[in-house]
Design a protein around this motif. Structure first.
Motif, PDB file in Angstrom:
ATOM      1  N   ARG A  24       0.826  -1.209   0.000  1.00  0.00           N
ATOM      2  CA  ARG A  24       0.000   0.000   0.000  1.00  0.00           C
ATOM      3  C   ARG A  24       0.860   1.259   0.000  1.00  0.00           C
ATOM      4  O   ARG A  24       0.408   2.325   0.386  1.00  0.00           O
ATOM      5  N   ARG A  25       2.104   1.112  -0.407  1.00  0.00           N
ATOM      6  CA  ARG A  25       3.017   2.254  -0.316  1.00  0.00           C
ATOM      7  C   ARG A  25       2.666   3.364  -1.295  1.00  0.00           C
ATOM      8  O   ARG A  25       3.060   4.504  -1.095  1.00  0.00           O
ATOM      9  N   ASP A  73       9.733   6.870   8.445  1.00  0.00           N
ATOM     10  CA  ASP A  73       8.612   6.757   7.512  1.00  0.00           C
ATOM     11  C   ASP A  73       8.946   5.695   6.456  1.00  0.00           C
ATOM     12  O   ASP A  73      10.003   5.753   5.824  1.00  0.00           O
ATOM     13  N   ILE A  74       8.034   4.741   6.258  1.00  0.00           N
ATOM     14  CA  ILE A  74       8.331   3.656   5.321  1.00  0.00           C
ATOM     15  C   ILE A  74       8.292   4.138   3.878  1.00  0.00           C
ATOM     16  O   ILE A  74       8.781   3.440   2.978  1.00  0.00           O
ATOM     17  N   ARG A  75       7.738   5.321   3.610  1.00  0.00           N
ATOM     18  CA  ARG A  75       7.645   5.818   2.236  1.00  0.00           C
ATOM     19  C   ARG A  75       8.808   6.749   1.896  1.00  0.00           C
ATOM     20  O   ARG A  75       9.567   6.506   0.982  1.00  0.00           O
ATOM     21  N   ARG A 123      11.315   7.453   3.935  1.00  0.00           N
ATOM     22  CA  ARG A 123      12.499   7.024   4.676  1.00  0.00           C
ATOM     23  C   ARG A 123      13.056   8.115   5.581  1.00  0.00           C
ATOM     24  O   ARG A 123      14.187   8.026   6.058  1.00  0.00           O
ATOM     25  N   GLU A 151       2.979   5.802   8.400  1.00  0.00           N
ATOM     26  CA  GLU A 151       3.381   4.444   8.778  1.00  0.00           C
ATOM     27  C   GLU A 151       4.880   4.468   9.044  1.00  0.00           C
ATOM     28  O   GLU A 151       5.663   4.870   8.172  1.00  0.00           O
TER      29      GLU A 151
END
Length: 651
Positions: free
Chosen positions: A124-125, A174-176, A178, A555
């Motif tokens: 879902r990125r 942040d996983i998107r 970084r 996230e």
């Protein structure tokens, strides 16, 4: 009216689509199989030293057809120009079997990945609705936190070399984008984490270690202490309030619920806190009984304070409803002007009411004071006057106070810890008003781990609203929103949720209503949830969703303490602390008997508490501290003489 069954043409369309899919799959598999047979023969020639046979991929279908008709004569299957260069049959078959095994393995993992992707919707990125990199830079980045440094911690104003952890806390990455996320010390947290989801390793332990100033930690588990003691002992003094013996630490801090109750308002508030934390509700037919019990406890605390008594005397009075000693103390106080007029008469009226009601009032009072039924707890709350704790000194450096207790339904320590925390908050806020901008500098960090179980402060919703203004970094750990509603009520729980500047949600929750509330908080995009309740519930261990102030959700990938740059040092300190506790546990001890002294830690660093050991703050003083932060023991001193106490009261 709606149709109960699909039309025949819809059934035909579905059947046709299914047959087409099956046919396409068969063709694809057959084509790939033909190619593998051809490639195996080509490689057999190459591996045999004959070179690459003179045949191209376009021959694969004919080669496969002829090979399957006569698998013992591969030369007949290949074009005449390529046949002489083929390898032996055994080599061709071996290569083909390897291809089939690799293809089966790849197909297995591909199908498994596809099923997991369909079931879990992990990819879902690219989904809309999450905070952009620009939003994070403006609100949650290192630069954003440092921009507020001068206001949240005035001593850093105009200084260079200020780090984000000097004025804030690391949240994760942040996983998107970084980017690393930080929050300010003035941001109040709510961390929703069901059991075994890693709140201690990802938040509580790192935040305790990184606290830029004094730190107060509450917990129902000893690992909150063992994970961080060695690191905090290097920075300043360490105090331990652990009457249930979770750590068996020999040098125990003690706190008197009596101290400060010379003020009638403090006595009334503290009595109400004990009643509230005991789970009593002032509603229905029991309202009079609970109100009477609260009034009696208020009179007890005030009488003990002005009469120089301890909690041991209060417990004695509670089990002797006809004891006139508290009444005499109140009357004497009224005559001397130390007790408010009318309290003695109120107490006497309640004694008469108890007799007329068949003794129904005092049993409830005994239940309220059940937290003192454990002799160790009563001893920890009955220190002599000379044992005191200097709150001003504690707040001046990177000193630490651990407040630990067992979680139990009846007779638990929660009322004691709740009253103690209310007192500490009140003292800290009063110290803040004496500083520039009415802010504590260095800031105070409060880790309320398992807040609903061990420290359900009635004033917590209000504290969450204004603690940031005093530079008190308040981090409240809850298992769920429903837990907050059950403990504080729907309205107060909503206020707590609203007052939190940063909300951290971890996976594993099981309450559908809570999950839906959190999902709605994150919003919708084009009519679809940014994160559905199921996606929130199935967040992986080591990840969380952060909803901070007006920013969209983020996230984040969390960092457990063992993956930090100082992880090895923390692990070494944890092992040493656990070894110390094990050695302490091997030493015989009894209540009031002699106990071993805790091994000394490294000397305090630059952040260690300093200042004079006096009574400048009006109500709190301290005994000398050793290098490990515990009270120094005089030669021949018994347990009671080496313990330290937090004395409440007003400044």
């Amino acid at each position: 009216m709606g149709r109960d069954r699909p039309r025949s043409d819809e059934v035909d369309d579905a059947a046709y689509a299914f047959l087409v899919t099956v046919a396409n799959t068969i063709v694809a598999v057959a084509a790939f199989g033909c190619f593998m047979i051809w490639l195996a023969g080509q490689l057999s020639g190459l591996l045999s030293g004959n070179g690459w046979p003179d045949s191209g991929p376009k021959d694969c279908f004919g080669v496969a057809y002829r090979f399957l008709r006569d698998p013992l004569d591969p030369a007949a299957a290949w074009p005449a120009a390529a046949a002489p260069d083929l390898g032996p049959l055994w080599l061709l078959c071996a290569i083909l079997l390897v291809f089939l095994a690799l293809t089966g393995w790849a197909a297995f993992w591909l199908v498994r990945f596809a099923l997991n992707w369909r079931r879990r919707r992990e990819f879902r990125r690219l989904r809309l609705g999450f905070a952009s990199g620009n939003e994070i830079r403006k609100m949650l980045s290192e630069k954003a936190v440092l921009k507020k440094a001068g206001s949240v911690r005035p001593s850093t104003k105009g200084k260079s070399g200020v780090k984000p952890t000097d004025v804030g806390f690391y949240l994760g990455r942040d996983i998107r984008s970084r980017q690393k996320l930080y929050s300010s010390v003035e941001d109040v947290f709510i961390i929703l984490a069901p059991p075994r989801q890693g709140k201690d390793v990802h938040f509580c332990a790192p935040y305790t270690i990184d606290a830029p100033g004094a730190c107060i930690v509450t917990s129902t588990r000893a690992d909150a202490f063992t994970n961080t003691y060695a690191m905090r002992a290097k920075m300043g003094e360490v105090h331990v309030f652990d009457p249930n013996g979770l750590t068996r630490w020999p040098q125990q801090l003690r706190w008197s619920p009596i101290k400060g109750c010379e003020d009638p308002n403090v006595a009334a508030l503290r009595a109400g806190t004990f009643v509230d934390a005991s789970g009593f509700e002032v509603t229905g037919d029991a309202a009079f009984l609970v109100a009477a019990q609260t009034s009696i406890l208020r009179c007890y605390l005030h009488a003990a304070a002005i009469g120089g008594r301890t909690m041991r005397d209060v417990m004695r009075w509670a089990f002797q409803p006809n004891n006139t000693e508290p009444l005499q103390l109140l009357r004497k106080g009224e005559a001397e002007g130390t007790a408010p007029m009318g309290w003695a008469g109120q107490y006497e009226s309640l004694m008469v009411a108890n007799t007329s009601m068949g003794g129904r009032i005092w049993p409830g009072l005994i239940q309220i004071l059940a937290c003192f039924s454990d002799p160790r707890v009563l001893d920890a709350c009955s220190p002599p006057p000379e044992e005191t704790f200097d709150m001003k000194r504690f707040l001046s450096g990177r000193n630490t106070l651990y407040i630990l207790g067992k979680e139990q339904k009846t007779g638990g320590i929660a009322p004691v810890v709740t009253a103690m925390m209310e007192d500490l908050f009140d003292s800290a806020r009063k110290e803040a008003t004496k500083m520039p901008s009415s802010r504590l500098d260095p800031p105070l960090t409060v880790e309320l781990n398992e807040a609903a179980h061990i420290s359900p402060m009635p004033s917590l919703p209000a504290y969450m609203g204004d603690s940031g203004g005093f530079s008190i970094a308040l981090h409240v750990y809850l298992q769920s929103l429903s837990q907050a509603r059950a403990r504080w009520g729907d309205h107060e729980a909503m206020i707590m949720w609203d007052n939190a500047a940063v909300r951290v949600i971890m996976g594993g929750a099981g309450n559908v209503e809570d999950l839906e509330d959190v999902s709605r908080l994150m919003g919708k995009v084009r009519g679809k949830d940014v994160l559905s309740p199921d996606e929130i519930r199935t967040l992986k261990f080591g990840s969380a969703v952060v909803v901070a102030r007006s920013a969209r959700p983020v996230e984040v990938q969390l960092t457990p303490w063992w993956k930090r740059e100082d992880g090895d040092e923390i692990a070494k300190g944890k092992a040493e602390t656990e070894k110390m506790i094990t050695e302490i546990g091997k030493t015989p001890r009894g209540l009031g008997g002699s106990t071993p002294t805790a091994p000394a830690a490294a000397p305090a660093g630059d952040g260690a508490a300093g200042g004079a050991n006096g009574i400048g703050n009006g109500d709190l003083t301290a005994k000398p501290q050793g290098p490990n932060g515990a009270a120094q023991q005089a030669p021949g001193a018994d347990q009671g003489e080496q313990q330290v106490r937090v004395d409440g009261g007003t400044a």
